[in-house]
Write a protein that holds these residues in place. Structure first.
Motif, short mmCIF file in Angstrom:
data_model
loop_
_atom_site.label_atom_id
_atom_site.label_comp_id
_atom_site.label_asym_id
_atom_site.label_seq_id
_atom_site.Cartn_x
_atom_site.Cartn_y
_atom_site.Cartn_z
N TYR A 14 -17.57 -34.66 -31.72
CA TYR A 14 -17.90 -33.90 -30.52
C TYR A 14 -17.16 -32.56 -30.48
O TYR A 14 -17.75 -31.51 -30.21
CB TYR A 14 -17.53 -34.71 -29.26
CG TYR A 14 -18.65 -35.51 -28.67
CD1 TYR A 14 -19.86 -34.92 -28.32
CD2 TYR A 14 -18.49 -36.87 -28.40
CE1 TYR A 14 -20.88 -35.66 -27.75
CE2 TYR A 14 -19.50 -37.62 -27.83
CZ TYR A 14 -20.70 -37.01 -27.50
OH TYR A 14 -21.71 -37.74 -26.94
N ARG A 15 -15.87 -32.59 -30.73
CA ARG A 15 -15.08 -31.37 -30.65
C ARG A 15 -15.54 -30.35 -31.71
O ARG A 15 -15.64 -29.14 -31.42
CB ARG A 15 -13.59 -31.68 -30.83
CG ARG A 15 -12.97 -32.42 -29.64
CD ARG A 15 -11.47 -32.65 -29.83
NE ARG A 15 -10.74 -31.39 -29.96
CZ ARG A 15 -10.33 -30.65 -28.94
NH1 ARG A 15 -10.59 -31.02 -27.70
NH2 ARG A 15 -9.66 -29.53 -29.17
N THR A 16 -15.85 -30.83 -32.91
CA THR A 16 -16.31 -29.93 -33.97
C THR A 16 -17.63 -29.28 -33.60
O THR A 16 -17.80 -28.06 -33.74
CB THR A 16 -16.45 -30.72 -35.28
OG1 THR A 16 -15.19 -31.29 -35.64
CG2 THR A 16 -16.94 -29.82 -36.40
N LEU A 17 -18.57 -30.07 -33.13
CA LEU A 17 -19.89 -29.54 -32.78
C LEU A 17 -19.81 -28.58 -31.59
O LEU A 17 -20.41 -27.50 -31.61
CB LEU A 17 -20.85 -30.68 -32.48
CG LEU A 17 -21.20 -31.58 -33.67
CD1 LEU A 17 -22.02 -32.78 -33.20
CD2 LEU A 17 -21.96 -30.81 -34.74
N LEU A 18 -19.06 -28.95 -30.57
CA LEU A 18 -18.98 -28.10 -29.39
C LEU A 18 -18.29 -26.78 -29.71
O LEU A 18 -18.71 -25.71 -29.23
CB LEU A 18 -18.22 -28.81 -28.28
CG LEU A 18 -18.94 -29.98 -27.60
CD1 LEU A 18 -18.05 -30.62 -26.55
CD2 LEU A 18 -20.25 -29.53 -26.98
N ALA A 19 -17.25 -26.81 -30.53
CA ALA A 19 -16.51 -25.59 -30.85
C ALA A 19 -17.39 -24.56 -31.55
O ALA A 19 -17.15 -23.36 -31.45
CB ALA A 19 -15.30 -25.93 -31.71
N GLN A 20 -18.44 -25.02 -32.22
CA GLN A 20 -19.31 -24.13 -32.98
C GLN A 20 -20.42 -23.51 -32.14
O GLN A 20 -21.11 -22.59 -32.59
CB GLN A 20 -19.96 -24.90 -34.14
CG GLN A 20 -18.97 -25.45 -35.16
CD GLN A 20 -19.62 -26.40 -36.15
OE1 GLN A 20 -20.79 -26.76 -36.03
NE2 GLN A 20 -18.84 -26.84 -37.13
N GLU A 21 -20.62 -23.99 -30.91
CA GLU A 21 -21.77 -23.58 -30.12
C GLU A 21 -21.44 -22.44 -29.15
O GLU A 21 -20.30 -22.28 -28.74
CB GLU A 21 -22.28 -24.77 -29.31
CG GLU A 21 -22.84 -25.90 -30.17
CD GLU A 21 -23.98 -25.45 -31.05
OE1 GLU A 21 -24.86 -24.71 -30.56
OE2 GLU A 21 -23.98 -25.80 -32.24
N PRO A 22 -22.46 -21.65 -28.77
CA PRO A 22 -22.23 -20.61 -27.77
C PRO A 22 -21.84 -21.21 -26.43
O PRO A 22 -22.15 -22.36 -26.13
CB PRO A 22 -23.61 -19.92 -27.67
CG PRO A 22 -24.32 -20.26 -28.94
CD PRO A 22 -23.83 -21.63 -29.32
N ASP A 23 -21.17 -20.42 -25.63
CA ASP A 23 -20.73 -20.89 -24.32
C ASP A 23 -21.92 -21.27 -23.44
O ASP A 23 -22.96 -20.60 -23.44
CB ASP A 23 -19.91 -19.81 -23.61
CG ASP A 23 -18.57 -19.56 -24.29
OD1 ASP A 23 -18.23 -20.31 -25.22
OD2 ASP A 23 -17.87 -18.61 -23.88
N LYS A 24 -21.76 -22.36 -22.69
CA LYS A 24 -22.76 -22.84 -21.72
C LYS A 24 -24.14 -23.05 -22.34
O LYS A 24 -25.16 -22.87 -21.69
CB LYS A 24 -22.87 -21.86 -20.54
CG LYS A 24 -21.62 -21.75 -19.70
CD LYS A 24 -21.31 -23.06 -19.00
CE LYS A 24 -20.10 -22.95 -18.09
NZ LYS A 24 -19.75 -24.25 -17.45
#
Length: 218
Positions: A27-37
């Motif tokens: 989860y942390r890896t995937l979220l860190a790679q995504e644009p905000d909101k």
């Protein structure tokens, strides 16, 4: 009743859960790679992995805590579960699940949509799997194995499927959302909708007949 069979009999990279990455790290890896909101998360079972994500600490993946990372990256969490305006479902109240249910619902920092069991309980789907897909279709096989252990059942209620529909397509023409309140959870995992002026909670109410929803899911 079907997970092990699918893992052993259909092509995949894992074969066993022992080979799967840790859910919090993933989860942390995937979220860190995504644009905000930009991210919509969906849960169709226990909220344990979301609980662990929210409680995660800064690390080499991101300098943000789990709560901060979610607040920065996630637009909305959609949970298929519960029953509205009051009630519950197995994924919210089964043994061991209540602490996770309460923590996530009470602390989620962005928009949170609930698709309760009352939304898809009478939308029965799956028949086209048996008439229009090959025997080696893994979704068809999962339905076959699941129903084998439920001799009184025919096809399947669309509790989770309508949660997926909401997560992917939003409210669209299918649902409207009650958003003038908030979801609360008691010590046994039962939810109740209460008045609140500043909550980001909302729950789905069908505006489309069940026959139409059945066709969409199938």
């Amino acid at each position: 009743v079907y997970n092990r069979h699918l893992a052993l009999n259909f092509p995949n990279d894992l074969k066993t859960g022992a080979n799967a990455p840790d859910a919090t790290i993933l989860y942390r890896t995937l979220l860190a790679q995504e644009p905000d909101k930009s991210v919509v998360l969906l849960t169709t079972g226990s909220l344990v992995n979301i609980d662990r994500l929210l409680k995660s600490e800064p690390d080499g993946i991101s300098p943000l805590s789990g709560m901060e990372l979610v607040k920065q990256k996630v637009k909305r969490l959609v949970s298929a579960g519960g029953r509205n305006p009051a009630g519950s479902s197995a994924n919210f109240r089964k043994p061991g699940a209540v602490p996770y249910t309460r923590y996530v619902i009470e602390n989620w920092p962005t928009e949170y949509w609930f698709v309760g069991n009352e939304v898809g309980g009478d939308v029965i789907t799956g028949r086209r799997l048996f008439t229009e897909t090959p025997l080696r279709n893994p979704v068809r096989r999962a339905y076959e194995l699941f129903q084998k252990h439920r001799p009184t059942a025919t096809l399947r209620n669309s509790w989770d499927q309508l949660g997926v529909l909401v997560a992917v397509r939003g409210a669209g023409e299918y649902f409207f959302f009650q958003n003038t309140g908030m979801q609360t959870v008691n010590s046994e995992g039962y939810t109740r909708w209460v008045s609140s002026p500043d909550s980001e909670h909302a729950y789905a109410i069908r505006r489309t007949d069940k026959a139409t929803l059945k066709r969409i899911v199938d």
